[in-house]
Design an enzyme around this catalytic site. Sequence first.
Site, PDB file in Angstrom:
ATOM      1  N   CYS A   2       0.846  -1.180   0.000  1.00 44.11           N
ATOM      2  CA  CYS A   2       0.000   0.000   0.000  1.00 44.11           C
ATOM      3  C   CYS A   2       0.891   1.244   0.000  1.00 44.11           C
ATOM      4  O   CYS A   2       1.931   1.274   0.641  1.00 44.11           O
ATOM      5  CB  CYS A   2      -0.952   0.084   1.186  1.00 44.11           C
ATOM      6  SG  CYS A   2      -2.092  -1.282   1.297  1.00 44.11           S
ATOM      7  N   ARG A  27       3.815  -0.576  -4.812  1.00 44.30           N
ATOM      8  CA  ARG A  27       3.530  -1.073  -3.467  1.00 44.30           C
ATOM      9  C   ARG A  27       2.179  -1.771  -3.374  1.00 44.30           C
ATOM     10  O   ARG A  27       1.834  -2.345  -2.333  1.00 44.30           O
ATOM     11  CB  ARG A  27       3.557   0.095  -2.458  1.00 44.30           C
ATOM     12  CG  ARG A  27       4.860   0.848  -2.424  1.00 44.30           C
ATOM     13  CD  ARG A  27       4.778   2.005  -1.452  1.00 44.30           C
ATOM     14  NE  ARG A  27       4.658   1.528  -0.096  1.00 44.30           N
ATOM     15  CZ  ARG A  27       5.663   1.223   0.696  1.00 44.30           C
ATOM     16  NH1 ARG A  27       6.890   1.375   0.269  1.00 44.30           N
ATOM     17  NH2 ARG A  27       5.462   0.786   1.909  1.00 44.30           N
ATOM     18  N   TRP A  72      -2.930  -2.747  -1.710  1.00 45.62           N
ATOM     19  CA  TRP A  72      -2.691  -4.175  -1.908  1.00 45.62           C
ATOM     20  C   TRP A  72      -3.532  -4.852  -0.835  1.00 45.62           C
ATOM     21  O   TRP A  72      -3.258  -4.748   0.355  1.00 45.62           O
ATOM     22  CB  TRP A  72      -1.203  -4.508  -1.733  1.00 45.62           C
ATOM     23  CG  TRP A  72      -0.876  -5.918  -2.078  1.00 45.62           C
ATOM     24  CD1 TRP A  72      -0.620  -6.400  -3.323  1.00 45.62           C
ATOM     25  CD2 TRP A  72      -0.752  -7.033  -1.182  1.00 45.62           C
ATOM     26  NE1 TRP A  72      -0.353  -7.752  -3.259  1.00 45.62           N
ATOM     27  CE2 TRP A  72      -0.426  -8.168  -1.961  1.00 45.62           C
ATOM     28  CE3 TRP A  72      -0.880  -7.188   0.197  1.00 45.62           C
ATOM     29  CZ2 TRP A  72      -0.230  -9.434  -1.419  1.00 45.62           C
ATOM     30  CZ3 TRP A  72      -0.683  -8.445   0.746  1.00 45.62           C
ATOM     31  CH2 TRP A  72      -0.367  -9.553  -0.065  1.00 45.62           C
ATOM     32  N   ASN A  97      -1.680   2.164   5.728  1.00 40.55           N
ATOM     33  CA  ASN A  97      -0.837   1.071   5.236  1.00 40.55           C
ATOM     34  C   ASN A  97      -0.406   0.272   6.458  1.00 40.55           C
ATOM     35  O   ASN A  97       0.185   0.823   7.376  1.00 40.55           O
ATOM     36  CB  ASN A  97       0.392   1.663   4.517  1.00 40.55           C
ATOM     37  CG  ASN A  97       1.439   0.607   4.202  1.00 40.55           C
ATOM     38  OD1 ASN A  97       1.122  -0.574   4.052  1.00 40.55           O
ATOM     39  ND2 ASN A  97       2.682   1.038   4.086  1.00 40.55           N
ATOM     40  N   GLY A  98      -0.730  -1.031   6.479  1.00 40.23           N
ATOM     41  CA  GLY A  98      -0.364  -1.852   7.636  1.00 40.23           C
ATOM     42  C   GLY A  98      -1.514  -2.764   7.991  1.00 40.23           C
ATOM     43  O   GLY A  98      -2.436  -2.971   7.190  1.00 40.23           O
ATOM     44  N   GLU A 481      16.390 -18.753  -8.387  1.00 38.48           N
ATOM     45  CA  GLU A 481      16.054 -17.366  -8.708  1.00 38.48           C
ATOM     46  C   GLU A 481      15.471 -17.265 -10.125  1.00 38.48           C
ATOM     47  O   GLU A 481      14.500 -16.535 -10.356  1.00 38.48           O
ATOM     48  CB  GLU A 481      17.309 -16.491  -8.535  1.00 38.48           C
ATOM     49  CG  GLU A 481      17.171 -15.039  -8.923  1.00 38.48           C
ATOM     50  CD  GLU A 481      16.106 -14.271  -8.139  1.00 38.48           C
ATOM     51  OE1 GLU A 481      15.556 -14.786  -7.152  1.00 38.48           O
ATOM     52  OE2 GLU A 481      15.809 -13.131  -8.550  1.00 38.48           O
ATOM     53  N   LYS A 485      11.766 -15.834 -10.948  1.00 42.16           N
ATOM     54  CA  LYS A 485      11.510 -14.733 -11.901  1.00 42.16           C
ATOM     55  C   LYS A 485      10.494 -15.167 -12.944  1.00 42.16           C
ATOM     56  O   LYS A 485       9.559 -14.436 -13.251  1.00 42.16           O
ATOM     57  CB  LYS A 485      12.799 -14.305 -12.619  1.00 42.16           C
ATOM     58  CG  LYS A 485      13.804 -13.512 -11.852  1.00 42.16           C
ATOM     59  CD  LYS A 485      13.393 -12.137 -11.436  1.00 42.16           C
ATOM     60  CE  LYS A 485      12.759 -12.158 -10.077  1.00 42.16           C
ATOM     61  NZ  LYS A 485      13.603 -11.814  -8.951  1.00 42.16           N
ATOM     62  N   GLU A 488       6.903 -15.582 -11.376  1.00 45.85           N
ATOM     63  CA  GLU A 488       6.185 -14.393 -10.885  1.00 45.85           C
ATOM     64  C   GLU A 488       5.753 -13.433 -11.996  1.00 45.85           C
ATOM     65  O   GLU A 488       4.749 -12.760 -11.846  1.00 45.85           O
ATOM     66  CB  GLU A 488       6.953 -13.671  -9.771  1.00 45.85           C
ATOM     67  CG  GLU A 488       8.179 -12.937 -10.180  1.00 45.85           C
ATOM     68  CD  GLU A 488       8.893 -12.296  -9.006  1.00 45.85           C
ATOM     69  OE1 GLU A 488       8.225 -11.762  -8.108  1.00 45.85           O
ATOM     70  OE2 GLU A 488      10.136 -12.324  -8.993  1.00 45.85           O
ATOM     71  N   HIS A 504      16.067 -38.408  -8.178  1.00 43.67           N
ATOM     72  CA  HIS A 504      15.387 -38.761  -6.922  1.00 43.67           C
ATOM     73  C   HIS A 504      13.909 -38.370  -6.953  1.00 43.67           C
ATOM     74  O   HIS A 504      13.271 -38.331  -5.908  1.00 43.67           O
ATOM     75  CB  HIS A 504      16.102 -38.117  -5.734  1.00 43.67           C
ATOM     76  CG  HIS A 504      17.522 -38.567  -5.608  1.00 43.67           C
ATOM     77  ND1 HIS A 504      17.853 -39.844  -5.214  1.00 43.67           N
ATOM     78  CD2 HIS A 504      18.677 -37.930  -5.855  1.00 43.67           C
ATOM     79  CE1 HIS A 504      19.183 -39.971  -5.222  1.00 43.67           C
ATOM     80  NE2 HIS A 504      19.704 -38.812  -5.606  1.00 43.67           N
ATOM     81  N   LYS A 603       5.396  -4.973  -4.206  1.00 42.84           N
ATOM     82  CA  LYS A 603       6.741  -4.868  -3.668  1.00 42.84           C
ATOM     83  C   LYS A 603       6.639  -4.463  -2.199  1.00 42.84           C
ATOM     84  O   LYS A 603       5.605  -4.013  -1.756  1.00 42.84           O
ATOM     85  CB  LYS A 603       7.487  -3.785  -4.453  1.00 42.84           C
ATOM     86  CG  LYS A 603       8.936  -4.150  -4.695  1.00 42.84           C
ATOM     87  CD  LYS A 603       9.559  -3.271  -5.705  1.00 42.84           C
ATOM     88  CE  LYS A 603      11.034  -3.574  -5.802  1.00 42.84           C
ATOM     89  NZ  LYS A 603      11.319  -4.875  -6.421  1.00 42.84           N
TER      90      LYS A 603
END
Length: 608
Positions: A2, A27, A72, A97-98, A481, A485, A488, A504, A603
Amino acid sequence: MCGIVGAIAQRNVVPILLQGLQRLEYRGYDSAGLVVVNNQQLQRERSTGRVAKLSAISANISSHLGIAHTRWATHGVPSERNAHPHMSNNLIAVVHNGIIENYEAMRTRLTAQGYVFTSDTDSEVIAHLIHSHYARGNSLLVATQTALSELVGAYAIGVVAADNADQLICARKGSPLLLGVGIEENFIASDVSALLAVTKNVVYLEEGDVAEISLHGYRIFNARGEAVERPLHVSELSNESVELGEYRHYMQKEIHEQPQALADTLEGVCNSQSLIPGIFGAEAAASFAQVKSILILACGTSHHAGLVARYWLEEIAGIPCNVEIASEYRYRVSVANPDTLVVTISQSGETADTLAALNHAKETGHVHTLSICNVPESALVRLSKLRFLTRAGPEIGVASTKAFTTQLAALFLLTLLLAKQRGRLSVQQEQGHLHALRHLPSAAQAVLNLEPEIAKLAERFADKRHALFLGRGLHYPIALEGALKLKEISYIHAEAYPAGELKHGPLALVDKDMPVIAVAPNDALLEKLKSNLQEVRARGGELYVFADAGTRLQPSDGVHIMQMPEHAGYLSPILHTIALQLLAYYVALKKGTDVDKPRNLAKSVTVE
Ligand code: F6R
């Protein structure tokens, strides 16, 4: 998560709020809203989706005082009714925000008092609670302070009242917020990038601070209500640094900024003849002399950086190293070792799990703490005894790119310093590593020059539903990584395995529809990896091999080779990462996904 912007000025603040929100969209981007104060009334606009949609419906609004928010979703689905600002009785408006942890109890109490809730959010209780105190004749400042004393949880908030066109109140605890200081105009924002067009003078609020902002100035009060001074900083960021420029997406821009970001991060080091611990803080030499092991705590991509560092730290510095996912460590009963250096890694420095993990480590008895972070005034940096600031510049694309490679550069420096301190680095070796670091930006540029070839390779992936990434040793975390990438930003299901693990279990997945991407540097494990690749080929799996100089891998039917220009030894993970970032980017481009703002993500994960 947010983003918040607020402004009080003599000019119309709506364009400032909207531009600020656009900058903060990374955000959170499921809905957005703003409220302004006009003629003793609150005028609010909210919409689901992106800030551009809010801009369109706010075209005719103007005011000299307002607050705005990009969301968000945590409590309540993304919808107009759950979008901020939330209002109480058309008198109080709040952006938040929170997470308010005791919101259910508060909601019950406020409902009993007659307040009517119109959203499913935890944030709405803040508006009604402030209203309940304001309606009793308290000033907006006191009403906010009193309300906050009754709330449990994390917040950054902005508050305005319909009958108070001269004031904006804000507060922070657990979520970031700063004041932007102008001439006869002042602002608030979650992040300085939102304000660069109007001011570079910023004051970072500290935990528990509440501030009262007017046209002519601001007053800050700490958690005990005492008036306090906080230092004024001049941001080094330029407005251009947060603009897209010639690139199609921020992610592409940030991938391309890596040579410069690495050069900036290594600047002081590469210009000197030898490494000194002071780059990690004044007390680093003393701490490094005492520590006997390392514990790395981080999330997501930053966790992958830690996994690479473990190989370096144990092999080069000979120091035992554990790497844990912060969200797991924070709730695990673990045994503290006071001789351990706890290293937290974070781009944002505000990831809730990483912060909580660091606090948990301290509570259990750890005393040596170091944060590697890209945001100087972040909570993580403030909580740590030692620090190294990566100088990647603002990272706006949700998928982390340049922050990761600069974290790796920082961790390599840490490795070298610990190796030196432990007598495991000769002068020649140190010079050799410094030489390799100086060369790193141009080696990274050489990988970027492969962009057209990687883009072509990516075309083969767009219709795939799954992908398998393989790596060994130092490059297993790079396979992780690469898979992260790809998943996402392209939404292709991707998994990564150490290549030796294939037989395995995961080999069962391999068939002609499963592309297998192998990270194949010319290192000690290359021959082992080649055997693993044969296992894939024998099952009809199509191979995409990112090889580098001297690997002598030849393309053949079902085997595509991406030949990287050089082998960078210990620094090879950095170069291979860049190639995999480009692969993910071009696959996403081909699939037409929203590269910079992938679905469901944001983010700066400031919630658990
Ligand atoms: C993935 C990504 C995330 C972050 C993670 C931690 O591309 O960006 O996995 O790495 O949320 O964030 P920071 O580094 O800010 O603590």
